[in-house]
Scaffold this active site. Sequence first.
Site, PDB file in Angstrom:
ATOM      1  CG  ASP A   1      39.820  12.402  79.611  1.00 41.47           C
ATOM      2  OD1 ASP A   1      39.402  11.223  79.626  1.00 41.47           O
ATOM      3  OD2 ASP A   1      39.249  13.308  78.977  1.00 41.47           O
TER       4      ASP A   1
ATOM      5  CB  SER B   1      32.156  20.100  69.605  1.00 36.94           C
ATOM      6  OG  SER B   1      31.912  21.076  68.649  1.00 36.94           O
TER       7      SER B   1
ATOM      8  CE  LYS C   1      40.495  21.718  74.039  1.00 36.54           C
ATOM      9  NZ  LYS C   1      41.170  20.515  74.491  1.00 36.54           N
TER      10      LYS C   1
HETATM   11  P1  ADP Z   1      37.431  18.609  74.945  1.00 37.53           P
HETATM   12  O1  ADP Z   1      38.537  19.075  75.818  1.00 37.53           O
HETATM   13  O2  ADP Z   1      36.177  19.399  75.146  1.00 37.53           O
HETATM   14  O3  ADP Z   1      37.210  17.122  75.043  1.00 37.53           O
HETATM   15  P2  ADP Z   1      38.947  18.135  72.620  1.00 37.53           P
HETATM   16  O4  ADP Z   1      40.335  18.551  72.967  1.00 37.53           O
HETATM   17  O5  ADP Z   1      38.648  16.689  72.728  1.00 37.53           O
HETATM   18  O6  ADP Z   1      37.889  18.929  73.462  1.00 37.53           O
HETATM   19  O7  ADP Z   1      38.659  18.586  71.124  1.00 37.53           O
HETATM   20  C1  ADP Z   1      37.462  18.263  70.425  1.00 37.53           C
HETATM   21  C2  ADP Z   1      37.763  17.751  69.018  1.00 37.53           C
HETATM   22  O8  ADP Z   1      38.496  18.738  68.283  1.00 37.53           O
HETATM   23  C3  ADP Z   1      38.643  16.523  69.016  1.00 37.53           C
HETATM   24  O9  ADP Z   1      37.910  15.347  69.032  1.00 37.53           O
HETATM   25  C4  ADP Z   1      39.405  16.656  67.718  1.00 37.53           C
HETATM   26  O10 ADP Z   1      38.640  16.080  66.662  1.00 37.53           O
HETATM   27  C5  ADP Z   1      39.497  18.141  67.482  1.00 37.53           C
HETATM   28  N1  ADP Z   1      40.820  18.654  67.859  1.00 37.53           N
HETATM   29  C6  ADP Z   1      41.244  18.939  69.108  1.00 37.53           C
HETATM   30  N2  ADP Z   1      42.497  19.414  69.108  1.00 37.53           N
HETATM   31  C7  ADP Z   1      42.893  19.421  67.809  1.00 37.53           C
HETATM   32  C8  ADP Z   1      44.125  19.779  67.151  1.00 37.53           C
HETATM   33  N3  ADP Z   1      45.170  20.238  67.816  1.00 37.53           N
HETATM   34  N4  ADP Z   1      44.174  19.643  65.813  1.00 37.53           N
HETATM   35  C9  ADP Z   1      43.094  19.169  65.115  1.00 37.53           C
HETATM   36  N5  ADP Z   1      41.935  18.812  65.684  1.00 37.53           N
HETATM   37  C10 ADP Z   1      41.820  18.932  67.001  1.00 37.53           C
END
Ligand code: ADP
Length: 434
Positions: A144, A30, A51
Amino acid sequence: MSTETRTRSWSIHGRPEITTRYEILGRVGSGSYADVYRGRRLSDGLIVALKEIHDQQSAIREIEALRSLQGAPNVIEMLEYFYDDEFEEDAVVVLEFLPSDLEAVISDVKRRGGSITPGEAKRWILQVLSGVNACHQAGVMHRDLKPSNLLISAGGALKVADFGQSRLLQDLSFEGTTPYETNSEKDKASNQLTEADYLKELEFIREKSKFEDNASCLATCSTVDIDDDQLGSYTEEPVGAFTSCVGTRWYRAPELLYGSCSYGPKVDLWSLGCILAEMVSLVPLFPGVSDIDQIAKIITVLGNLNEQNFPGCSNLPDFNKISYSKIENPSGLEACLPNRPIEEVNIVKRLLCYDPANRATASELLKDGYFIEEPLPVEIDQLIVPTRDEADESSGGEWDEFRDVGSGPDDIDEFGSNLMGVTKTDKGFCISFS
Ligand code: ADP
């Protein structure tokens, strides 16, 4: 499916347009605005990341950026997305699944008591530069960049991800194609749009992007920062009028810390300098606990920021609100990167310039002789890639304390422990060092 016959669902599990195409296997993470699930595409068994983005502005930015970056090297691949504004459900973006990230790599190396070799560092750096270069060439400013947003495949391929804070700089049109070849399989899988559809959608997205974003960074900042969605041509100079309150503090460029609203893609290059230094030293370079402390941490290493090293800095909105006493002996980047090759330190130095105009671009750095000198970059399959779980176990929560403050709210009371004196002045504050 029409909105009249559909029942709104607040959960990804209750959305037939998704569950008829993907089996949802469980939540993997998350973020501030999103939940990410591991899923299996029913048509061919492909493992994907779903996502679910709870914030509409972030969703629009992520989709818009990833559409512009289709086929770009070292950028995460978007397979398709589900977004129906009329229905007011969260957008769900289907991404390639990447089990690790640079933060996990750093934690794992630290746990093993080792270090990233110069050849490994070169391969990671090449991949990050290639991804950031692709973004900037496509007119996407990420805003970011940080180790946890650089995702990594099991085979060592690094991809820039999380475009929820990105902005488009280029006025996209279909007169020319994107600079990358599109992947035909991906096109089939995604919501293929005609040019007319795309332009209509782009207009809609722009309209939707006109949200007010009133947060300011420094507590003393009195300006109302509005991302006015101004789309200009790509330039290395500052463009548009954007909010300064973007990105995670530790990786935030000085112009943003001082409240600039007219910055450009060079903010990403500053972040990159911080990331590369962290990767080779295994500790965050500037772990500020507040924005004021963030600037203090930077100037302790690089020296005071002034008109000589950053012409025009005194015109930045918050520059005169906080003054820092003179740092007689800044420690310098070499001291932060002990036992690292000078050529590596020089790459970091070319990124961490106060004046954005002096910061190297990703494209310039990719041509640097550093990458063709011995030791050569290792092959991608020689890179050690831990899973996030392995890295989490290894860190034992040691970084959580740091991480919490790295992205937390800004607070005028949080001056940071390395500061001796804070004096109120008629314009703001004066910070003196011990
Ligand atoms: P936010 O935009 O709210 O910061 P994130 O993109 O950072 O959300 O995603 C949250 C978490 O989900 C990440 O820290 C990662 O662990 C996991 N995650 C995000 N995208 C992927 C992906 N393409 N494959 C695997 N895990 C993912």
